[in-house]
Design a protein around this motif. Structure first.
Motif, short mmCIF file in Angstrom:
data_model
loop_
_atom_site.label_atom_id
_atom_site.label_comp_id
_atom_site.label_asym_id
_atom_site.label_seq_id
_atom_site.Cartn_x
_atom_site.Cartn_y
_atom_site.Cartn_z
N GLY A 1 43.78 26.63 43.73
CA GLY A 1 44.03 27.58 42.67
C GLY A 1 43.06 28.75 42.64
N ILE A 2 43.36 29.70 41.75
CA ILE A 2 42.48 30.84 41.50
C ILE A 2 41.86 30.63 40.13
CG2 ILE A 2 42.36 33.35 41.20
CD1 ILE A 2 44.70 33.52 43.20
N ARG A 3 40.54 30.56 40.07
CA ARG A 3 39.85 29.99 38.91
C ARG A 3 39.79 30.88 37.68
NH1 ARG A 3 35.64 27.59 43.21
NH2 ARG A 3 35.43 29.83 43.64
N ASN A 4 39.71 32.17 37.84
CA ASN A 4 39.40 33.02 36.69
C ASN A 4 40.55 33.95 36.31
OD1 ASN A 4 39.26 34.61 39.01
ND2 ASN A 4 37.71 35.98 38.13
N ASP A 5 41.80 33.54 36.57
CA ASP A 5 42.91 34.44 36.32
C ASP A 5 44.10 33.67 35.75
OD1 ASP A 5 44.60 36.60 36.31
OD2 ASP A 5 45.16 36.38 38.41
N ASP A 6 44.43 33.95 34.50
CA ASP A 6 45.55 33.26 33.85
C ASP A 6 46.90 33.80 34.29
OD1 ASP A 6 43.79 31.67 32.46
OD2 ASP A 6 43.69 33.05 30.75
N ASP B 1 50.42 41.06 36.73
CA ASP B 1 50.10 42.09 35.76
C ASP B 1 50.39 43.49 36.28
OD1 ASP B 1 48.14 42.32 37.67
OD2 ASP B 1 46.46 41.83 36.35
N GLY B 2 50.99 43.60 37.45
CA GLY B 2 51.36 44.90 37.99
C GLY B 2 50.29 45.57 38.82
N LEU B 3 49.13 44.95 38.94
CA LEU B 3 48.03 45.52 39.72
C LEU B 3 47.97 44.90 41.11
CD1 LEU B 3 45.24 45.53 36.98
CD2 LEU B 3 46.36 47.55 37.96
N PRO B 4 47.39 45.62 42.07
CA PRO B 4 47.13 45.00 43.37
C PRO B 4 46.23 43.79 43.18
CG PRO B 4 46.75 47.37 43.46
CD PRO B 4 46.92 47.01 42.02
N TYR B 5 46.39 42.80 44.02
CA TYR B 5 45.68 41.54 43.83
C TYR B 5 44.70 41.32 44.97
CZ TYR B 5 45.22 36.98 41.56
OH TYR B 5 44.76 35.90 40.84
N VAL B 6 43.42 41.07 44.62
CA VAL B 6 42.39 40.75 45.59
C VAL B 6 41.64 39.53 45.08
CG1 VAL B 6 40.31 41.55 46.78
CG2 VAL B 6 42.13 43.18 46.24
N ALA B 7 41.47 38.52 45.93
CA ALA B 7 40.74 37.32 45.53
C ALA B 7 39.79 36.91 46.65
CB ALA B 7 41.70 36.17 45.22
N ASP C 1 38.45 33.22 43.42
CA ASP C 1 38.28 33.97 42.19
C ASP C 1 38.87 35.36 42.38
OD1 ASP C 1 36.39 32.24 40.45
OD2 ASP C 1 35.42 32.27 42.42
N ARG C 2 39.62 35.81 41.37
CA ARG C 2 40.15 37.17 41.45
C ARG C 2 39.00 38.17 41.34
NH1 ARG C 2 45.19 39.96 38.10
NH2 ARG C 2 45.34 41.80 39.48
N VAL C 3 39.11 39.23 42.14
CA VAL C 3 38.08 40.26 42.17
C VAL C 3 38.67 41.55 41.59
CG1 VAL C 3 36.54 41.63 43.63
CG2 VAL C 3 36.99 39.22 44.18
N GLY C 4 38.05 42.08 40.55
CA GLY C 4 38.51 43.33 39.97
C GLY C 4 37.88 44.52 40.68
N ILE C 5 38.72 45.51 41.00
CA ILE C 5 38.23 46.73 41.65
C ILE C 5 38.67 47.90 40.79
CG2 ILE C 5 38.27 48.09 43.78
CD1 ILE C 5 39.16 45.54 45.24
N ASP C 6 37.73 48.53 40.12
CA ASP C 6 38.05 49.56 39.13
C ASP C 6 38.84 50.72 39.71
OD1 ASP C 6 36.75 48.07 37.22
OD2 ASP C 6 34.84 49.14 37.43
N GLN C 7 38.59 51.05 40.97
CA GLN C 7 39.24 52.23 41.55
C GLN C 7 40.70 52.01 41.90
OE1 GLN C 7 36.36 50.69 42.51
NE2 GLN C 7 35.09 52.10 43.74
N LEU C 8 41.20 50.78 41.86
CA LEU C 8 42.60 50.53 42.21
C LEU C 8 43.51 50.85 41.03
CD1 LEU C 8 42.50 47.23 44.30
CD2 LEU C 8 42.81 49.57 45.11
#
Length: 397
Positions: free
Chosen positions: A101-106, A131-137, A145-152
């Protein structure tokens, strides 16, 4: 849970005469079935078929192998259900497949398209989020863990990923322009190229070099990074209707890119380009009806290409390319009305010719099931760490 069977593999050698035209990954390609041009030379090989057993209609999109007891695959399950479809990550530990699983993403991933491993505790996967955003983990070997990238942005699209220690690159498109997202250490860089186009596949080496491929203006697109510098467009054969979907680099002087060519008739013919350190040139294969989806290499000049042959749809289909020779690798002949597509392939480090390929099988009711194919020469012990009783020898020509 794992379902498996071992069966023989037939490798049809086309040698230098097979150099005349190849196809693309995931779309289609034209192949005319030709008889082998040289007598068969027998060698023992094994092919093991199994399933991860994802839920509902499912497919695997990519695979990354680190050892016989450490293989990762990603894809999607419940693919036809707009509310239930979700990305899947699976791990092979040498004895069984387990979903991770991916731990930090509902919300979760809607679809995962690509996975790369810089090390056993340094894994990356990309795709699209619910959620409509590109997905990086990012994975550490025990989970992701999902990684948030502000510039995307929500309109950005990610297709391929490659990673080496200390560096990860994922590619796609932004506003119809090639998009390249790089992580070096802890720093992110998101850049969109000036001209229109889309990137689908990327391959890095450990020395700051790499290639990314796609298409632009109805022709193949190749960009290169050298010495860790800027990504720059490089000259590729000008093939009208051509496109590239995957690339594997064995170093700055050797790489293979695969794709296809759209014809005016609506057909798609195969396309394979080879890099010799100075220029890209077209590899010519016989005109056949095949589709190519993924490519891998062993670091020593041998490349494997996964795909699908509509003329023999139920069989596992791979190409093995080395120097000026290419062999067709097929699974056991089947009379069933199924269709098998191998979407991606990964060479197992430390072995001569052991590769893992993943994709899906479609049955006569149009139901999709995930599939894993493992091919290995010489000894079935190279396939995994389990006992190999009941292995069937194969012919190779």
């Amino acid at each position: 849970m794992t379902s498996r069977s071992l069966r023989r593999v037939v490798v049809t050698g086309a040698g230098a005469a097979l150099l005349a035209g190849l196809v693309l990954p995931g779309t289609s390609a034209a192949y005319a079935h030709a008889d082998p041009t040289r007598p068969p030379a027998l060698a023992e090989s094994w092919l093991r078929t199994e399933r991860v057993r994802l839920q509902g209609d499912s497919s695997l999109a990519d695979v990354a192998g680190l050892s016989a007891g450490d293989v990762w695959a990603v894809g999607q399950q419940e693919i036809w259900d707009a509310w239930e479809n979700r990305g899947a990550i699976a791990h092979w530990d040498g004895r069984a497949w387990t979903q991770v699983g991916i731990r930090n993403d509902d919300t979760g991933a809607g679809y995962l398209r690509s996975i790369a491993a810089a090390a056993a505790n340094d894994l990356w996967t990309v795709g699209a989020g619910h959620d409509g955003l590109p997905y990086v983990a990012h994975g550490d070997g025990s989970g992701f863990d999902r990684v948030g990238i502000d510039q995307l942005r929500a309109s950005d699209w990610l297709a391929g990923v490659s990673a080496v220690p200390g560096r990860m690159v994922t590619v796609g498109s932004r506003d119809r322009r090639p998009l390249i997202v790089t992580r070096t250490g802890a720093a992110w860089r998101v850049e969109s190229m000036r001209d229109e186009g889309t990137l689908y596949g990327v391959s890095l080496t450990g020395k700051g070099d790499g290639f990314a491929v796609g298409d632009a203006d109805g022709r193949p697109l190749i960009v290169r990074q050298s010495g860790g510098g800027a990504w720059k467009k490089v000259t590729a054969p000008r093939i009208r209707g051509g496109y590239l979907r995957d690339v594997h680099s064995d170093g700055p002087k050797q790489a293979l890119a695969i794709g296809g060519v759209y014809r005016a008739s609506g057909e798609i013919s195969p396309l394979v380009l080879s890099w010799n350190g100075k220029r890209w040139s077209q590899v010519r294969l016989p005109d056949r009806d095949a589709r190519l989806y993924g490519v891998t290499g062993d670091g020593k000049g041998t490349f494997w290409i996964s795909g699908h042959d509509p003329g023999r749809p139920g069989e596992a289909f791979l190409l093995r390319h080395q120097g000026k020779e290419t062999d067709v690798v097929r699974g056991e002949s089947t009379s069933s009305s199924r269709t098998m597509r191998l979407q991606a392939v990964s060479h197992l480090p430390g072995t001569d010719d052991t590769v893992w390929a993943v994709g899906h099988v479609i049955d006569d009711k149009d139901a999709y099931t995930d599939v894993v194919e493992r091919f290995g020469p010489k000894s079935p012990k190279a396939l995994d760490e389990e006992p190999s009783a009941g292995t069937t020898p194969a012919t190779r020509s």
